[in-house]
Design an enzyme around this catalytic site. Structure first.
Site, mmCIF file in Angstrom:
data_model
loop_
_atom_site.group_PDB
_atom_site.id
_atom_site.type_symbol
_atom_site.label_atom_id
_atom_site.label_comp_id
_atom_site.label_asym_id
_atom_site.label_seq_id
_atom_site.Cartn_x
_atom_site.Cartn_y
_atom_site.Cartn_z
ATOM 1 N N ILE A 164 33.876 29.606 25.430
ATOM 2 C CA ILE A 164 35.198 29.026 25.203
ATOM 3 C C ILE A 164 35.460 27.937 26.234
ATOM 4 O O ILE A 164 35.312 28.167 27.441
ATOM 5 C CB ILE A 164 36.298 30.102 25.309
ATOM 6 C CG1 ILE A 164 36.128 31.172 24.227
ATOM 7 C CG2 ILE A 164 37.689 29.466 25.251
ATOM 8 C CD1 ILE A 164 36.344 30.677 22.814
ATOM 9 N N LYS A 165 35.856 26.752 25.759
ATOM 10 C CA LYS A 165 36.310 25.704 26.654
ATOM 11 C C LYS A 165 37.830 25.660 26.618
ATOM 12 O O LYS A 165 38.433 25.606 25.542
ATOM 13 C CB LYS A 165 35.756 24.339 26.247
ATOM 14 C CG LYS A 165 36.260 23.203 27.159
ATOM 15 C CD LYS A 165 35.955 21.825 26.600
ATOM 16 C CE LYS A 165 36.553 20.745 27.499
ATOM 17 N NZ LYS A 165 36.409 19.382 26.944
ATOM 18 N N GLN A 166 38.456 25.674 27.785
ATOM 19 C CA GLN A 166 39.915 25.713 27.849
ATOM 20 C C GLN A 166 40.402 24.957 29.079
ATOM 21 O O GLN A 166 39.736 24.940 30.122
ATOM 22 C CB GLN A 166 40.407 27.160 27.914
ATOM 23 C CG GLN A 166 41.911 27.346 27.879
ATOM 24 C CD GLN A 166 42.551 26.726 26.645
ATOM 25 O OE1 GLN A 166 42.964 25.565 26.687
ATOM 26 N NE2 GLN A 166 42.604 27.486 25.558
ATOM 27 N N TRP A 219 36.317 24.335 21.809
ATOM 28 C CA TRP A 219 37.391 23.742 22.589
ATOM 29 C C TRP A 219 38.700 24.336 22.032
ATOM 30 O O TRP A 219 39.163 23.932 20.960
ATOM 31 C CB TRP A 219 37.400 22.237 22.409
ATOM 32 C CG TRP A 219 36.448 21.384 23.173
ATOM 33 C CD1 TRP A 219 36.801 20.357 24.005
ATOM 34 C CD2 TRP A 219 35.004 21.374 23.157
ATOM 35 N NE1 TRP A 219 35.666 19.741 24.509
ATOM 36 C CE2 TRP A 219 34.559 20.336 24.011
ATOM 37 C CE3 TRP A 219 34.048 22.172 22.502
ATOM 38 C CZ2 TRP A 219 33.212 20.063 24.228
ATOM 39 C CZ3 TRP A 219 32.702 21.907 22.717
ATOM 40 C CH2 TRP A 219 32.295 20.873 23.567
#
Length: 358
Positions: free
Chosen positions: A240-242, A203
């Site tokens: 990837i968490k965005q 995150w």
């Protein structure tokens, strides 16, 4: 390009034609590593990830309604810690019981479920072999008075491995006073996770009160979140968490007057991105090593137009070259059938062949 199904068009409303027909003239899709059925073979097989990591990445991509497409739909429920259990589960107290969280993910056709050591550990023997577990290893506990904002470790990688997890997740508040410590902690944790064969999801959030300038909030600006993504893949996050970008120009705003922050190039704003949400998100994908690490955008908090917002976010992510959505509160803060329906709407975007990469 043909327009999407009528239900998706209706949810997009006046933005439908623009979002579904936009051509990205900033960073060409030909330069991206795009999600596909052979994504692990095409991208991660070239890396230093060991066979056990590749197996767990493949199991995540093969599960649920999106299995075999290269796209992901993940249910994240760590809000009981991050936002307090009472505030998070008051709209639907069923989710105080961890088993109902897992049931929502399974019935909703998700690729995996991300939650805390406590939630997943409570039902691991019954469900770890039925849906990929993603154990969130650090949290902002939100109990210190006055509230402080820091991500601290809640358990070990070995514990996640022992409960049968396929992956671990962590958060770094890039830009915060505590970020240097968080970077070092997560780097060590991800190294150990890969040794044991677990995939890693980061995150990549920005957090600093200085990122609000003259009434404008740049925490979700494309340039700052893009750099956070780049730091995340440098830490060897597999996914990837965005948050999806809402504006651009964070570096510019922070460099007004006599201040000096970071480094920028005008091409970030003039050539590598435009004001269009798909182009802004494309810049995030580019910072994930041109898609070598998959970009999943967060679904955001629940509100009055959850279905429309979720579908809009999914369309932008897919057309930008992203890997999927990770949506929690919009799904679990409502009755089970409605939560399943919302998750399915998101997945329908990625299953719709007429919605292509811009």
């Amino acid at each position: 390009m043909a327009l999407a199904s009528k239900s998706i068009e209706e949810l997009l409303g006046d933005e439908a034609e623009d979002l579904l027909t936009h051509n990205c003239d900033t960073i060409s899709k030909d330069k991206l590593h795009l999600p596909s059925a052979s994504y692990v073979d095409d991208v991660w097989y070239q890396s230093d990830r060991n066979p056990r990591v590749l197996r767990n990445l493949q199991s995540l991509l093969d599960h649920g309604r999106l299995g075999g497409t290269g796209y992901t739909s993940i249910l994240p429920v760590d809000q009981g810690v991050e936002h307090s259990a009472g505030a998070s589960f008051a709209p639907n107290p069923d989710y105080f019981d961890p088993e109902n969280i897992i049931k929502l993910a399974i019935e909703g056709g998700c690729n995996g479920v991300a939650s805390t050591f406590g939630v997943l550990g409570a039902v691991a023997r019954k469900y770890a072999h039925k849906i990929p577990f993603i154990v969130k290893i650090n949290h902002n506990e939100l109990m210190t008075y006055p509230n402080t904002y820091d991500q601290v470790m809640f358990g070990s990688i070995e514990r996640a491995y022992d409960m049968g997890a396929a992956a671990v997740g962590a958060t770094i508040y890039f830009g915060s006073e505590e970020s240097s410590r968080q970077i070092q902690e997560v780097a060590r944790a991800f190294e150990r996770a890969h040794e044991l064969g677990l995939a890693t999801i980061l995150w990549c959030y920005t957090r600093n009160s200085a990122f609000k300038v003259n009434g404008e909030d740049y925490h979700a600006s494309a340039d700052l979140t893009g750099q956070a993504n780049h730091l995340g893949v440098t830490l060897q996050a597999d996914i990837i968490k965005q948050k999806q970008p809402t504006n651009n120009g964070g570096y510019k705003a922070l460099n007004m007057g006599d201040s000096s922050y970071g480094k920028l190039d005008e091409d970030i704003y003039n050539k590598l991105a435009s004001e269009h949400p798909i182009d802004l998100t494309r810049y995030q994908v580019a910072n994930c090593y041109m898609g070598r690490a998959g970009l999943i955008n967060s679904g955001g908090g629940s509100g009055e137009n959850d279905f429309a917002q979720a579908v809009r976010t999914a369309v932008i992510n897919k057309r930008a070259g992203g890997m999927g959505l990770i949506s929690g509160r919009k799904a679990f803060q409502r009755p089970l059938k409605e939560g399943v329906k919302l998750l399915n709407f998101i997945q329908d975007v990625y299953l719709d062949e007429d919605i292509t990469v811009a």
